[in-house]
Design a protein around this motif. Structure first.
Motif, short mmCIF file in Angstrom:
data_model
loop_
_atom_site.label_atom_id
_atom_site.label_comp_id
_atom_site.label_asym_id
_atom_site.label_seq_id
_atom_site.Cartn_x
_atom_site.Cartn_y
_atom_site.Cartn_z
N LEU A 143 0.83 -1.21 0.00
CA LEU A 143 0.00 0.00 0.00
C LEU A 143 0.86 1.25 0.00
CD1 LEU A 143 -2.77 -1.12 2.51
CD2 LEU A 143 -3.12 -0.56 0.09
N ARG A 144 1.94 1.24 0.73
CA ARG A 144 2.80 2.42 0.77
C ARG A 144 3.52 2.63 -0.56
NH1 ARG A 144 2.84 4.10 6.03
NH2 ARG A 144 2.36 2.50 7.59
N GLY B 113 2.22 1.80 -3.55
CA GLY B 113 1.25 2.25 -4.55
C GLY B 113 1.13 1.38 -5.77
N HIS C 101 -2.27 3.41 8.76
CA HIS C 101 -3.05 3.57 7.53
C HIS C 101 -4.41 4.21 7.83
CE1 HIS C 101 -0.52 1.55 4.53
NE2 HIS C 101 -0.12 0.80 5.53
N GLN D 158 -8.39 6.27 3.39
CA GLN D 158 -7.92 6.73 2.08
C GLN D 158 -6.73 5.91 1.60
OE1 GLN D 158 -6.93 10.87 1.91
NE2 GLN D 158 -6.44 10.83 -0.26
N SER D 159 -5.76 5.66 2.48
CA SER D 159 -4.57 4.91 2.06
C SER D 159 -4.88 3.45 1.79
CB SER D 159 -3.47 5.03 3.11
OG SER D 159 -3.81 4.32 4.29
#
Length: 403
Positions: free
Chosen positions: A301-302, A304, A329, A332-333
């Motif tokens: 997730l970080r 992308g 998190h 949104q993330s």
């Protein structure tokens, strides 16, 4: 690799081109250069025709191949490339045309080592997994059609427009269009203004070649074998990673291109650090164990990635979300996270689940709903650049990107 035609069909076309390069034989190369509406094949789809009239590949699924083969014979005899347009067939069904209601333009040119000097460079680029595009002028003033140049990623167009008197701004615009197409992975066509002293605009085919998109599967379970098989079938480079050597074997998962025995999060971090993972990679977490899947999801997730999915029940999915919130998190993330993974097909077997997951990956790539086509009204073959936000036909202007 491009999913514009069946993978077997595409391999046959490339192999025949390689054979022609080595033996010096002449072929005719027919390529879809523009489409409109519900055309049967995508821009860049190619078919070869040998001197005895034998076809390799398809440009329409059977609608116009006979006419293209006749054109190929003329082109091989004259050496002059030709551009042909096909629309819907006539009412009685016997006229040459498309049954799907769309239209397609097909460019037919000779292929031999002298006419296509950049093909060997294309082969080297593909062998080395280097993104590039074969750029060909398929319409314009006589003498320009058929010119081609191989353009690597982040390189300028140097030779294609020599002698065309194309203004510098148009050359720069063409170069930008080529790099945008390579970055997006989408083969497309571009209409440029007429060169100085000429009346007819130049049309370019930007035929993009990129390394196979990567599919990373974390967890060597029964579902992983089916997902690896489906991913490989769809043209992905498939890696399966698990820390348990007894499960992560080629015998259990024969379709995977790579099987890695390592801690999932450690392997993902190493691949990112080495620059081996483009953001279009698909990350599928099937570990079913929070101590493995949450750290992987946190890193994914970080970073992308384009697709991040995790298998498990809705209760498991909620537990993951709470753990990820504990790692900093937010809603949104975590929006890119697809958990539970896959589309709603009521899939139960590993094979059905693999179809559900890969269908969701395709839908995510194309930014579509995943709904039945009967319940939607958008064009069936809507262009990927258009989905990405490009204005294909500015009001009052000729199209800049033409599908």
């Amino acid at each position: 690799m491009r999913a514009k035609v069946g993978l077997t069909e595409m391999r046959e076309v490339m192999e025949k081109l390689e054979e022609a390069l080595l033996t010096g034989q002449r072929l005719a190369l027919a390529t879809v250069v523009r489409t409109e509406g519900s055309a049967p094949r995508a821009v860049g789809t190619s078919m070869l025709v040998t001197e005895d009239g034998s076809p390799v590949g398809s440009v329409s699924g059977g609608c116009v191949e006979a006419s293209v083969i006749e054109t190929a014979a003329d082109v091989l005899a004259s050496g002059v490339p030709e551009l042909h347009s096909f629309g819907i067939s006539d009412d009685d069904g016997f006229g040459v045309g498309l049954m799907c209601g769309g239209s397609v333009e097909i460019f037919v040119q000779t292929y031999d080592p002298a006419a296509c000097p950049h093909f060997a460079s294309l082969q080297r680029a593909m062998d080395e997994n280097l993104p590039c595009a074969m750029v060909t002028i398929f319409d314009g003033e006589p003498g320009f059609a058929g010119r081609s140049e191989l353009v690597p990623q982040n390189a300028d167009i140097e030779e294609l427009f020599e002698g065309t008197a194309l203004v510098p701004d148009a050359v720069r615009a063409a170069g930008d269009a080529v790099q945008e197409a390579i970055a997006s992975g989408v083969t497309t066509s571009v209409l440029l203004p007429a060169a100085t002293g000429t009346e007819k605009p130049l049309s370019l085919l930007i035929d993009v070649y990129r390394p196979a998109r990567r599919l990373l599967i974390f967890g060597a379970i029964d579902f992983s074998a089916s997902l690896a098989h489906m991913g490989a079938f769809l043209g992905f480079h498939v890696t399966v990673c698990d820390s348990r050597a007894v499960f992560a074997t080629a015998e259990r998962i024969p379709s995977a291109h790579e099987i890695v025995i390592d801690q999932p999060v450690r392997y993902l971090q190493k691949e990112i650090a080495r620059g081996r993972l483009a953001t279009d990679a698909a990350i599928c977490v099937l570990t079913h164990d929070a101590k493995f899947d949450v750290p992987v999801l946190d890193v994914a997730l970080r970073h992308g990635f384009a697709y991040i999915g995790a298998m498990g029940s809705r209760r498991t999915a909620q537990d993951r979300r709470e753990r990820l919130i504990g790692l900093g998190h937010t809603d949104q993330s975590m929006a890119p996270l697809r958990s539970p993974i896959g589309l709603d097909l009521s899939a139960s077997t590993p094979a059905e689940t693999a179809v559900s997951i890969m269908a969701e990956i395709i839908a995510a790539k194309n930014q579509t709903s995943g709904l039945p086509l009967a319940h939607t009204s958008d064009p069936i073959h809507k262009g990927a650049l258009e989905r990405a936000g490009y204005q294909l036909r500015p009001a009052g202007q000729p199209p800049s990107f033409c599908y």
